[in-house]
Write an enzyme that holds these catalytic residues in place. Structure first.
Site, PDB file in Angstrom:
ATOM      1  N   TYR A   1       2.250   2.500  -2.408  1.00 18.23           N
ATOM      2  CA  TYR A   1       1.574   2.067  -1.187  1.00 18.23           C
ATOM      3  C   TYR A   1       2.327   0.899  -0.557  1.00 18.23           C
ATOM      4  O   TYR A   1       3.545   0.854  -0.576  1.00 18.23           O
ATOM      5  CB  TYR A   1       0.074   1.784  -1.483  1.00 18.23           C
ATOM      6  CG  TYR A   1      -0.679   1.867  -0.191  1.00 18.23           C
ATOM      7  CD1 TYR A   1      -0.801   3.072   0.489  1.00 18.23           C
ATOM      8  CD2 TYR A   1      -1.168   0.715   0.410  1.00 18.23           C
ATOM      9  CE1 TYR A   1      -1.396   3.139   1.732  1.00 18.23           C
ATOM     10  CE2 TYR A   1      -1.769   0.786   1.654  1.00 18.23           C
ATOM     11  CZ  TYR A   1      -1.876   2.000   2.304  1.00 18.23           C
ATOM     12  OH  TYR A   1      -2.446   2.058   3.541  1.00 18.23           O
TER      13      TYR A   1
ATOM     14  N   ARG B   1      -2.024   3.049  14.966  1.00 16.45           N
ATOM     15  CA  ARG B   1      -1.680   1.671  14.549  1.00 16.45           C
ATOM     16  C   ARG B   1      -1.518   1.699  13.043  1.00 16.45           C
ATOM     17  O   ARG B   1      -2.467   1.509  12.313  1.00 16.45           O
ATOM     18  CB  ARG B   1      -2.773   0.688  14.980  1.00 16.45           C
ATOM     19  CG  ARG B   1      -2.375  -0.756  14.977  1.00 16.45           C
ATOM     20  CD  ARG B   1      -2.270  -1.348  13.571  1.00 16.45           C
ATOM     21  NE  ARG B   1      -3.558  -1.571  12.948  1.00 16.45           N
ATOM     22  CZ  ARG B   1      -3.813  -1.337  11.651  1.00 16.45           C
ATOM     23  NH1 ARG B   1      -2.875  -0.856  10.841  1.00 16.45           N
ATOM     24  NH2 ARG B   1      -5.009  -1.554  11.152  1.00 16.45           N
TER      25      ARG B   1
ATOM     26  N   LYS C   1      -3.395   6.419   0.731  1.00 14.91           N
ATOM     27  CA  LYS C   1      -4.732   5.835   0.523  1.00 14.91           C
ATOM     28  C   LYS C   1      -5.532   6.669  -0.473  1.00 14.91           C
ATOM     29  O   LYS C   1      -6.231   6.140  -1.325  1.00 14.91           O
ATOM     30  CB  LYS C   1      -5.501   5.788   1.856  1.00 14.91           C
ATOM     31  CG  LYS C   1      -5.037   4.683   2.763  1.00 14.91           C
ATOM     32  CD  LYS C   1      -5.792   3.393   2.491  1.00 14.91           C
ATOM     33  CE  LYS C   1      -5.150   2.238   3.216  1.00 14.91           C
ATOM     34  NZ  LYS C   1      -5.804   0.960   3.048  1.00 14.91           N
TER      35      LYS C   1
ATOM     36  N   GLU D   1      -8.793   5.561   9.091  1.00 11.97           N
ATOM     37  CA  GLU D   1      -7.727   4.669   8.626  1.00 11.97           C
ATOM     38  C   GLU D   1      -6.634   4.528   9.682  1.00 11.97           C
ATOM     39  O   GLU D   1      -6.138   5.530  10.199  1.00 11.97           O
ATOM     40  CB  GLU D   1      -7.114   5.266   7.342  1.00 11.97           C
ATOM     41  CG  GLU D   1      -6.073   4.405   6.679  1.00 11.97           C
ATOM     42  CD  GLU D   1      -6.647   3.106   6.113  1.00 11.97           C
ATOM     43  OE1 GLU D   1      -7.686   3.145   5.433  1.00 11.97           O
ATOM     44  OE2 GLU D   1      -6.042   2.050   6.356  1.00 11.97           O
ATOM     45  N   ASP D   2      -6.281   3.307   9.987  1.00 15.10           N
ATOM     46  CA  ASP D   2      -5.135   2.999  10.850  1.00 15.10           C
ATOM     47  C   ASP D   2      -5.170   3.735  12.196  1.00 15.10           C
ATOM     48  O   ASP D   2      -4.240   4.489  12.544  1.00 15.10           O
ATOM     49  CB  ASP D   2      -3.814   3.273  10.096  1.00 15.10           C
ATOM     50  CG  ASP D   2      -3.498   2.124   9.141  1.00 15.10           C
ATOM     51  OD1 ASP D   2      -4.330   1.211   9.001  1.00 15.10           O
ATOM     52  OD2 ASP D   2      -2.408   2.141   8.548  1.00 15.10           O
TER      53      ASP D   2
ATOM     54  N   ASP E   1     -11.827   1.663   6.949  1.00  8.49           N
ATOM     55  CA  ASP E   1     -11.293   0.751   5.943  1.00  8.49           C
ATOM     56  C   ASP E   1     -10.678  -0.500   6.576  1.00  8.49           C
ATOM     57  O   ASP E   1     -10.832  -1.601   6.056  1.00  8.49           O
ATOM     58  CB  ASP E   1     -10.260   1.521   5.121  1.00  8.49           C
ATOM     59  CG  ASP E   1      -9.568   0.646   4.120  1.00  8.49           C
ATOM     60  OD1 ASP E   1     -10.276  -0.112   3.444  1.00  8.49           O
ATOM     61  OD2 ASP E   1      -8.334   0.714   4.026  1.00  8.49           O
ATOM     62  N   ASP E   2      -9.990  -0.322   7.710  1.00  7.60           N
ATOM     63  CA  ASP E   2      -9.349  -1.489   8.349  1.00  7.60           C
ATOM     64  C   ASP E   2     -10.388  -2.496   8.807  1.00  7.60           C
ATOM     65  O   ASP E   2     -10.144  -3.695   8.808  1.00  7.60           O
ATOM     66  CB  ASP E   2      -8.520  -1.056   9.555  1.00  7.60           C
ATOM     67  CG  ASP E   2      -7.500  -0.032   9.150  1.00  7.60           C
ATOM     68  OD1 ASP E   2      -6.623  -0.371   8.359  1.00  7.60           O
ATOM     69  OD2 ASP E   2      -7.618   1.127   9.588  1.00  7.60           O
TER      70      ASP E   2
ATOM     71  N   ASN F   1       0.448  -7.038   7.400  1.00  3.36           N
ATOM     72  CA  ASN F   1       1.474  -6.396   6.606  1.00  3.36           C
ATOM     73  C   ASN F   1       2.151  -5.310   7.437  1.00  3.36           C
ATOM     74  O   ASN F   1       1.679  -5.013   8.521  1.00  3.36           O
ATOM     75  CB  ASN F   1       0.906  -5.835   5.270  1.00  3.36           C
ATOM     76  CG  ASN F   1      -0.352  -5.029   5.456  1.00  3.36           C
ATOM     77  OD1 ASN F   1      -0.464  -4.294   6.421  1.00  3.36           O
ATOM     78  ND2 ASN F   1      -1.295  -5.161   4.533  1.00  3.36           N
TER      79      ASN F   1
HETATM   80  P1  NAI Z   1      -4.866  -4.360  15.984  1.00  2.16           P
HETATM   81  O1  NAI Z   1      -3.695  -3.821  16.716  1.00  2.16           O
HETATM   82  O2  NAI Z   1      -6.207  -3.759  16.163  1.00  2.16           O
HETATM   83  O3  NAI Z   1      -5.002  -5.946  16.332  1.00  2.16           O
HETATM   84  C1  NAI Z   1      -3.942  -6.853  16.372  1.00  2.16           C
HETATM   85  C2  NAI Z   1      -4.466  -8.139  17.024  1.00  2.16           C
HETATM   86  O4  NAI Z   1      -3.458  -9.139  16.959  1.00  2.16           O
HETATM   87  C3  NAI Z   1      -4.827  -7.972  18.509  1.00  2.16           C
HETATM   88  O5  NAI Z   1      -5.969  -8.719  18.798  1.00  2.16           O
HETATM   89  C4  NAI Z   1      -3.619  -8.573  19.213  1.00  2.16           C
HETATM   90  O6  NAI Z   1      -3.936  -9.078  20.515  1.00  2.16           O
HETATM   91  C5  NAI Z   1      -3.275  -9.688  18.258  1.00  2.16           C
HETATM   92  N1  NAI Z   1      -1.890 -10.144  18.394  1.00  2.16           N
HETATM   93  C6  NAI Z   1      -0.777  -9.385  18.487  1.00  2.16           C
HETATM   94  N2  NAI Z   1       0.301 -10.189  18.652  1.00  2.16           N
HETATM   95  C7  NAI Z   1      -0.175 -11.455  18.659  1.00  2.16           C
HETATM   96  C8  NAI Z   1       0.442 -12.723  18.832  1.00  2.16           C
HETATM   97  N3  NAI Z   1       1.753 -12.833  19.043  1.00  2.16           N
HETATM   98  N4  NAI Z   1      -0.346 -13.822  18.807  1.00  2.16           N
HETATM   99  C9  NAI Z   1      -1.682 -13.718  18.617  1.00  2.16           C
HETATM  100  N5  NAI Z   1      -2.320 -12.540  18.454  1.00  2.16           N
HETATM  101  C10 NAI Z   1      -1.566 -11.424  18.485  1.00  2.16           C
HETATM  102  O7  NAI Z   1      -4.459  -4.354  14.465  1.00  2.16           O
HETATM  103  P2  NAI Z   1      -5.423  -4.564  13.197  1.00  2.16           P
HETATM  104  O8  NAI Z   1      -5.947  -3.279  12.710  1.00  2.16           O
HETATM  105  O9  NAI Z   1      -6.407  -5.615  13.532  1.00  2.16           O
HETATM  106  O10 NAI Z   1      -4.364  -5.068  12.124  1.00  2.16           O
HETATM  107  C11 NAI Z   1      -3.687  -6.294  12.299  1.00  2.16           C
HETATM  108  C12 NAI Z   1      -2.817  -6.571  11.093  1.00  2.16           C
HETATM  109  O11 NAI Z   1      -3.645  -6.736   9.960  1.00  2.16           O
HETATM  110  C13 NAI Z   1      -1.822  -5.465  10.738  1.00  2.16           C
HETATM  111  O12 NAI Z   1      -0.582  -6.041  10.362  1.00  2.16           O
HETATM  112  C14 NAI Z   1      -2.418  -4.796   9.564  1.00  2.16           C
HETATM  113  O13 NAI Z   1      -1.429  -4.256   8.718  1.00  2.16           O
HETATM  114  C15 NAI Z   1      -3.115  -5.964   8.907  1.00  2.16           C
HETATM  115  N6  NAI Z   1      -4.192  -5.490   8.061  1.00  2.16           N
HETATM  116  C16 NAI Z   1      -4.189  -5.935   6.768  1.00  2.16           C
HETATM  117  C17 NAI Z   1      -5.123  -5.458   5.890  1.00  2.16           C
HETATM  118  C18 NAI Z   1      -5.173  -5.960   4.485  1.00  2.16           C
HETATM  119  O14 NAI Z   1      -5.870  -5.371   3.653  1.00  2.16           O
HETATM  120  N7  NAI Z   1      -4.486  -7.024   4.178  1.00  2.16           N
HETATM  121  C19 NAI Z   1      -6.076  -4.411   6.293  1.00  2.16           C
HETATM  122  C20 NAI Z   1      -6.059  -4.086   7.712  1.00  2.16           C
HETATM  123  C21 NAI Z   1      -5.120  -4.607   8.538  1.00  2.16           C
END
Ligand code: NAI
Length: 546
Positions: free
Chosen positions: A96, A149, A167, A238-239, A261-262, A401
């Site tokens: 993963y 995404r 997953k 998911e994603d 899950d996200d 990530n």
């Molecule tokens: P998303 O695309 O729904 O949201 C991203 C957010 O970040 C948006 O609000 C966007 O405006 C903001 N953003 C983008 N560039 C930015 C910047 N330069 N400055 C400030 N804000 C900025 O994506 P999602 O689903 O919310 O995921 C975001 C990240 O979280 C991804 O990298 C994902 O891999 C990670 N993630 C980690 C998880 C974990 O278990 N650790 C689980 C789910 C997501």
């Protein structure tokens, strides 16, 4: 004669569920026609694993190891899970995150054999027929992504199939859910990724995604077909692109057995980490000021679940929301912003507009900073040092990530706070030694949560998955971090224990499902024995005998 022999002798070696390869006994080889199709040696599963481990050691990088394991999963499922479950700390990052990110980026080029169901927009009106092509008839979980995404990689369309496949492998590897009833699905709705559209080897639809209305109608058709064909099936989103993820969860969460899950899994693991961090600080959640950097599906999901947890601590919804501030790519979320969606608007508090995170940290003075932005390096030295100047033990979670999207590294977080940060990341960073002390960064990854929730849901045949289920999973996960582990700054249970931890979590979640009246099976007298009896074990048993 020849064709008969071929027909009866080849399937055992091509059937990944039943295949034992060199572990078929001579008697079995006589019966199933594999005599001579295998070398003379009759081996144990452990001996076979020894060979796979040797082969993995001889590979030069994790992507090659991923490909080798992926091939094994399609050849001999039992051996695949035996290897992965033998050392989760080593193998989870290979099957993963972060390796899956590299695999997804090149999925169309690495493609050899389909591993899930591709449901394309072209199949509109025929979804049920397509679903019925899946060989397994008792499907219990469908993990579905639109590829819109993927991790922090953006829209990669049909290349996203690696995620549902991976997953669902974690359902089994981390929570011992039998693999047979698990269906990975890629909803191919097109892509905005022009580079992929122009790539001759791209495997998905070469068109822009449809309007939200058209997408929702397509998902409605999918949901109706699932209900008809697989009445006990849970739909795991998911994603998906942030807006789609939030909208679709709101559309279905009270109507069918589903979760995102996200949104919910990430929220639960973050709350588990916060729980542990606050127990180290000796403070309550309601005393915190929490600033989110990123307000997409993960950020909003975490924020909403924190609001639920704060309400459990006695705060009103308005007071709970007042503890949370959010920033996205366009700056701090405050009422003068004209571009906010409804789920963001409720977190718009009066404050001067700013696009500068360091400035926001200086004026809001958060005790907790959570990065879910996909913006690598967003937690600059100034941001982290400001957190350290405001807080004795700043809580800093850089959850984006894969690794190269993390808002800061563990080493930066510890160095810039003189080792005082209570830090977690979405990926596993190595231990950091600072002033003679070894600090162990936590991995706030939802893989601690969703397999456990899925195990409880599957075992109880739950009717719905509520936020309380995820809060219970968060609590149960946090409770399993020992005092000694907390002393090293560890906010989550160690990865090596993931299977035991998740089974324990699932038992608590199952109790919660029984107590809330959402189970569709009778409550057992001894829930621990009952759960243990249901678990998948990677062994050659009569269950996977041809
Ligand atoms: P998303 O695309 O729904 O949201 C991203 C957010 O970040 C948006 O609000 C966007 O405006 C903001 N953003 C983008 N560039 C930015 C910047 N330069 N400055 C400030 N804000 C900025 O994506 P999602 O689903 O919310 O995921 C975001 C990240 O979280 C991804 O990298 C994902 O891999 C990670 N993630 C980690 C998880 C974990 O278990 N650790 C689980 C789910 C997501």
């Amino acid at each position: 004669m020849t064709s008969d022999r071929t027909a009866s002798s080849l399937p055992p070696l091509l059937d990944a569920v039943h295949n034992r390869e060199t572990a078929f006994t001579n008697e079995e080889r006589h019966k199933n026609g594999t005599l001579g199709l295998l070398p003379d040696a009759v081996e144990t599963l452990d001996r076979q694993m020894e060979r796979v481990l040797w082969q993995l050691d001889s590979k030069s990088n994790d992507l090659e190891r991923f490909l080798h394991l992926n091939g094994l999963s399609q050849r001999n499922e039992t051996l695949f899970f035996k290897v992965v479950m033998s050392d989760p700390k080593r193998f989870l990052p290979i099957v993963y995150d972060p390796t899956i990110a590299d695999a997804c980026l090149q999925y169309n080029r690495l493609f050899e054999r389909p591993q899930g169901l591709y449901l394309s927009l072209r199949h509109k009106g025929h979804v049920k027929e397509i679903l019925a092509n899946w060989p397994e008839k008792d499907v219990r979980f469908i993990c579905v992504s639109s590829g819109g995404r993927i991790l922090g990689l953006g829209d990669i369309g049909a290349n996203g199939m690696g995620i549902p496949v991976g997953k669902l492998q974690l359902y089994t590897a981390c929570a011992a859910i039998p693999p047979q009833g698990l269906m990975p699905m890629l909803l191919d709705i097109g892509t905005t990724n022009q580079k992929l559209i122009d790539d001759p080897l791209y495997l998905g639809l070469r068109q822009a995604p449809p309007s939200s209305d058209e997408l929702d109608a397509f998902v409605d058709e999918l949901v109706a077909a699932i209900q008809e064909l697989y009445p006990h099936c849970c739909l795991h989103f998911e994603d998906w692109k942030g807006d789609d993820a939030i909208r679709l969860l709101a559309r279905y969460r009270d109507k069918i057995l589903c979760y995102n899950d996200d949104i919910q899994g990430t929220a639960a693991i973050t709350i588990a980490g916060l729980d542990t961090a606050l127990s180290i600080k000796g403070e309550a959640l309601k005393e915190q000021r929490i600033l989110f950097y990123g307000a997409g599906s993960a950020g909003i999901g975490i924020a909403n679940m924190i609001v639920s947890a704060l309400q459990d601590e006695g705060l009103s919804e308005t007071d709970a929301r007042a503890c949370i501030s959010m920033m996205d790519i366009n700056g701090l979320i405050e009422p003068s912003r004209q571009d906010l969606n409804p789920s963001q608007k409720v977190f718009a508090h009066f404050h001067a507009a700013t696009k500068d995170l360091a400035e926001a940290v200086k004026s809001i003075k958060p005790t907790v900073l959570i990065g879910v932005s996909t913006n690598a390096g967003g937690f600059t030295e100034e941001v982290v040092r400001t957190m350290a100047s405001i807080n004795d033990k700043p809580v800093i979670f850089a959850l984006s990530n894969p690794t190269d999207k993390a808002e800061c590294t563990a080493e930066q977080a510890y160095r810039w706070t003189d080792g005082r940060a209570l830090f977690a990341a979405g990926v596993q960073f190595d231990d950091v030694t600072l002033n003679g002390k070894t600090l162990t960064p936590g991995q706030a990854n939802n893989f601690y949560i969703f397999p456990a929730v899925a195990l409880a849901v599957w075992a109880t045949q739950a009717r719905r998955i509520t936020d309380e289920v995820f809060l219970e999973a968060a609590k149960a996960t946090a409770e399993q971090v020992t005092a000694e582990q907390r002393a090293h700054g560890l906010l989550f249970p160690p990865q090596k224990d993931v299977l035991r931890v998740e089974i324990n979590t699932a038992i608590k979640v199952a109790r919660q499902i029984f107590n809330s009246g959402l189970a569709q099976v009778p409550e057992p007298e001894d829930i621990v024995d009952w759960m243990e009896a249901k678990l998948y074990r990677p062994e050659y048993t009569s269950a996977n005998r041809q």
